[in-house]
Design a protein around this motif. Structure first.
Motif, short mmCIF file in Angstrom:
data_model
loop_
_atom_site.label_atom_id
_atom_site.label_comp_id
_atom_site.label_asym_id
_atom_site.label_seq_id
_atom_site.Cartn_x
_atom_site.Cartn_y
_atom_site.Cartn_z
N LEU A 1 0.83 -1.19 0.00
CA LEU A 1 0.00 0.00 0.00
C LEU A 1 0.87 1.26 0.00
O LEU A 1 0.56 2.24 -0.68
CB LEU A 1 -0.91 0.01 1.23
N GLY A 2 1.97 1.21 0.76
CA GLY A 2 2.88 2.36 0.79
C GLY A 2 3.52 2.61 -0.57
O GLY A 2 3.66 3.75 -1.00
N LYS A 3 3.92 1.55 -1.24
CA LYS A 3 4.51 1.71 -2.57
C LYS A 3 3.49 2.22 -3.58
O LYS A 3 3.82 2.96 -4.50
CB LYS A 3 5.09 0.37 -3.04
N LEU A 4 2.23 1.81 -3.38
CA LEU A 4 1.18 2.26 -4.28
C LEU A 4 0.99 3.78 -4.19
O LEU A 4 0.56 4.42 -5.16
CB LEU A 4 -0.13 1.56 -3.93
N LEU A 5 1.31 4.36 -3.04
CA LEU A 5 1.17 5.80 -2.89
C LEU A 5 2.07 6.57 -3.85
O LEU A 5 1.70 7.64 -4.34
CB LEU A 5 1.51 6.21 -1.45
N SER A 6 3.26 6.04 -4.12
CA SER A 6 4.22 6.78 -4.94
C SER A 6 4.38 6.23 -6.35
O SER A 6 5.14 6.77 -7.14
CB SER A 6 5.60 6.78 -4.25
N LEU B 1 5.59 10.30 5.53
CA LEU B 1 6.66 11.23 5.89
C LEU B 1 7.86 11.08 4.97
O LEU B 1 8.47 12.07 4.53
CB LEU B 1 7.08 11.01 7.34
N LYS B 2 8.22 9.85 4.64
CA LYS B 2 9.37 9.61 3.77
C LYS B 2 9.11 10.12 2.36
O LYS B 2 9.98 10.75 1.73
CB LYS B 2 9.71 8.13 3.74
N ILE B 3 7.92 9.85 1.84
CA ILE B 3 7.59 10.29 0.48
C ILE B 3 7.57 11.81 0.41
O ILE B 3 8.08 12.41 -0.54
CB ILE B 3 6.23 9.71 0.05
N ALA B 4 6.99 12.45 1.42
CA ALA B 4 6.94 13.91 1.43
C ALA B 4 8.35 14.51 1.49
O ALA B 4 8.67 15.46 0.77
CB ALA B 4 6.10 14.39 2.61
N ARG B 5 9.20 13.95 2.34
CA ARG B 5 10.56 14.48 2.45
C ARG B 5 11.36 14.23 1.17
O ARG B 5 12.11 15.10 0.73
CB ARG B 5 11.26 13.82 3.64
N ALA C 1 10.77 5.65 -6.08
CA ALA C 1 9.84 5.16 -5.07
C ALA C 1 10.45 4.04 -4.26
O ALA C 1 10.24 3.94 -3.06
CB ALA C 1 8.56 4.66 -5.75
N ALA C 2 11.22 3.20 -4.92
CA ALA C 2 11.88 2.11 -4.19
C ALA C 2 12.89 2.66 -3.19
O ALA C 2 13.08 2.11 -2.11
CB ALA C 2 12.56 1.17 -5.17
N ASP C 3 13.55 3.77 -3.56
CA ASP C 3 14.50 4.38 -2.64
C ASP C 3 13.79 4.98 -1.44
O ASP C 3 14.28 4.96 -0.32
CB ASP C 3 15.31 5.46 -3.35
N VAL C 4 12.61 5.59 -1.71
CA VAL C 4 11.87 6.22 -0.62
C VAL C 4 11.45 5.20 0.41
O VAL C 4 11.54 5.39 1.61
CB VAL C 4 10.63 6.95 -1.19
N ILE C 5 10.99 4.05 -0.08
CA ILE C 5 10.46 3.04 0.83
C ILE C 5 11.39 1.84 0.80
O ILE C 5 11.02 0.76 0.41
CB ILE C 5 9.03 2.65 0.42
#
Length: 555
Positions: A88-93, A131-135, A220-224
């Protein structure tokens, strides 16, 4: 119901007042014992003051609600282990285009996931992702955190398993899962889009300052990154590579090996080991090799790395002595290529095991949802799904069961007893007798008055006690009109008491979870203030509640 004797009324109010203070302000300075202990204290005072008897106190505990709550929590733990929330988190980005697109995605994903996995669970696991995606994309975290908390509350109103107050309503009203879902789904869908629209209006200029670019999958993979995701992993040792050690770690390992070799009297062998380790380190740092297995003895590297690919000083020393004494270090140098081939064969097997396990978890979860839709007893459906996953896991269930929030279950036990004792004072009935003529569900004015009462009590006394106090009375009043109106009254109570959590930061546990998770994040900390939430939450709650009341239907 007439008021109880004055002494009983006063003592019951004192016990309920202590429970209320500790439930709303768990860290109050004069008694900072928390919500769970506060609910038990309120229950104990109700019995000690003889407002209720011990037998009545035990009878007040609603076991079906506790069973449903326990079952859904266990299933959520296994879903977390099966990487559901990571996906779900990866789907966000995934192929996201800027802040506005991300904001809408958060609203939709958090609403859907909270309806299926409870709003609290959704907020716990998605806050860090957001928070990670926003940063990573230089976006302000405030609108995204508000989107997560508010949409999770709105989405959780759709199903009986979305939040604790819906569990209470579903069990006590005997409304089927399907009827509950269809009755509130239109209001939820419109509410989510209205909520997203209001957020975009509030933060359009702020989000427009950022460049709307497509977020690549690699970014996206780097973010998460998996190593940063705080999830309960099923089998972390299945990774096919070993984390590279720093220069200091390599030197430490080399010194340990050389020391052992020197102790055994083989100085020449020790020097050779030092030279080979230095060469391997330099080769990896220069980028000439992509894997540890191809530059250094893979067996030795794997032993030194341990199960999780992380080197520790104790593991370095033990593994170094083992290989220095046995001479298997040099043997590993010679057998590196053959080991690499066997490792490549083992990795797909491990991956298939993980995929099979994840598939079993998803299959059991879907089976539970289908059972709920078919009208099977909700408590036993959830408990059966939880036990099926425990059996399929085929290992000691204690680590899994330790992740269940038993403090929440105990809080519910104490709250059931405290609220039942307060009902016995006659005060809630007297207040409802005064309000009932103005809050009948069969008129628009009466529905509006009822909604205002629920909104007020949900933010003053919290939503679950409000449902326990008002539920039976509101339903009885509506039942005098028709059975259909009784069902609608329960659905209105579920909708308003849940959306009421968006009014202030203290209105919902999900809000507090997002606030605390964001504040305590070590790398991406952010403080969501009470006034910031109130400026957005107050008008949004009023608008979405009003729209939802027009769309709730009894199918």
């Amino acid at each position: 119901m007439a008021l109880a004797p004055t002494v009983k009324v006063v003592l019951g109010c004192v016990a309920f007042g202590i429970f209320w203070v500790l439930a709303v302000f768990p860290a109050v300075p004069f008694l900072p014992i928390g919500r769970t202990a506060g609910s038990l204290l309120g229950a104990m005072l109700m019995v000690m003051f003889r407002v209720t008897s011990p037998d009545e106190a035990y009878a007040a505990i609603d076991l079906p609600i506790l069973g449903l709550l326990f079952g859904t929590m266990v299933v959520s733990v296994f879903l977390e282990r099966a990487d559901m929330f990571k996906h779900l988190g990866k789907l966000l980005s995934w192929k996201s285009r800027g802040g506005k697109d991300l904001l809408v995605r958060i609203c939709l994903i958090s609403a859907i996931s909270s309806a299926l996995f409870t709003n609290d669970t959704c907020c716990v696991v998605l806050t860090e992702f957001i928070l990670k995606i926003a940063r990573q994309n230089n976006l302000p975290p405030q609108p995204f955190l508000l989107a997560l908390a508010s949409s999770a509350n709105i989405g959780s109103s759709t199903t009986p398993i979305g939040n604790p107050q819906n569990l209470v309503i579903a069990v006590r009203s005997n409304i089927s899962f399907g009827k509950f879902l269809l009755g509130i789904l239109p209001a939820m869908l419109v509410g989510i889009f209205v909520n997203a629209g209001i957020l975009l209006m509030y933060y359009w200029k702020l989000l427009s300052n950022e460049k709307d670019v497509e977020v690549a999958d690699a970014a996206a993979a780097d973010v998460i990154a998996e190593k940063d995701v705080t999830l309960h992993r099923f089998h972390p040792a299945t990774m096919s590579h070993v984390t590279l050690m720093s220069s200091q770690d390599w030197s430490s390992a080399a010194d340990s090996i050389v020391l052992c070799s020197s102790t055994n009297g083989d100085l020449g062998h020790a020097e050779t080991l030092r030279n080979r380790i230095a060469w391997s380190e330099a080769d990896m740092l220069s980028g000439s090799s992509g894997k540890v297995e191809s530059t250094l003895a893979p067996k030795a590297a794997k032993e030194l790395a341990g199960d999780h690919g992380v080197f520790t000083r104790k593991e370095e020393d033990q593994s170094a002595r083992k290989y220095a004494r046995s001479g298997s270090w040099m043997k590993g140098m010679n057998d590196g290529f053959s080991f690499h081939l066997s490792e490549e064969k083992e990795v797909p097997m491990e991956r298939w095991k993980v995929l099979l396990w994840n598939g079993c978890v998803y299959f059991v979860t879907i089976g539970m949802l289908v059972s709920l839709l078919m009208g099977v007893n909700m408590s036993w459906s959830a408990i059966t799904a939880a036990l099926a996953l425990i059996v399929l896991d085929f290992k000691d269930a204690r680590p899994c069961l330790e992740k269940v929030s038993y403090s929440l279950l105990i809080f519910f036990c104490g709250m059931f007893i405290t609220v039942d004792g307060f009902n016995k004072t006659g005060i809630p009935s007297a207040l409802w007798d005064f309000m009932e003529p103005y809050a009948r569900i069969d008129s628009a004015t009466g529905t509006a008055v009822l909604a205002v009462v629920i909104l007020f009590l949900s933010n003053v006394a919290s939503n679950v006690p409000t449902v326990l106090l008002l539920g039976a009375r509101v339903a009885a009043s509506a039942a005098e009109i028709s059975p259909a109106e009784e069902t609608k009254a329960w659905l209105v109570l579920a909708w308003v008491s849940t959306v009421a959590g968006n009014l202030s930061l203290l209105g919902s546990a999900a809000n507090l979870i997002v606030c605390e998770q964001a504040r305590r994040s070590q790398s991406f900390g952010y403080n969501l203030s009470f006034l910031t939430h109130l400026r957005f939450g107050f008008p949004t709650t009023i608008i979405i509640t009003a729209i939802g009341l027009l769309l709730i239907r009894n199918y």
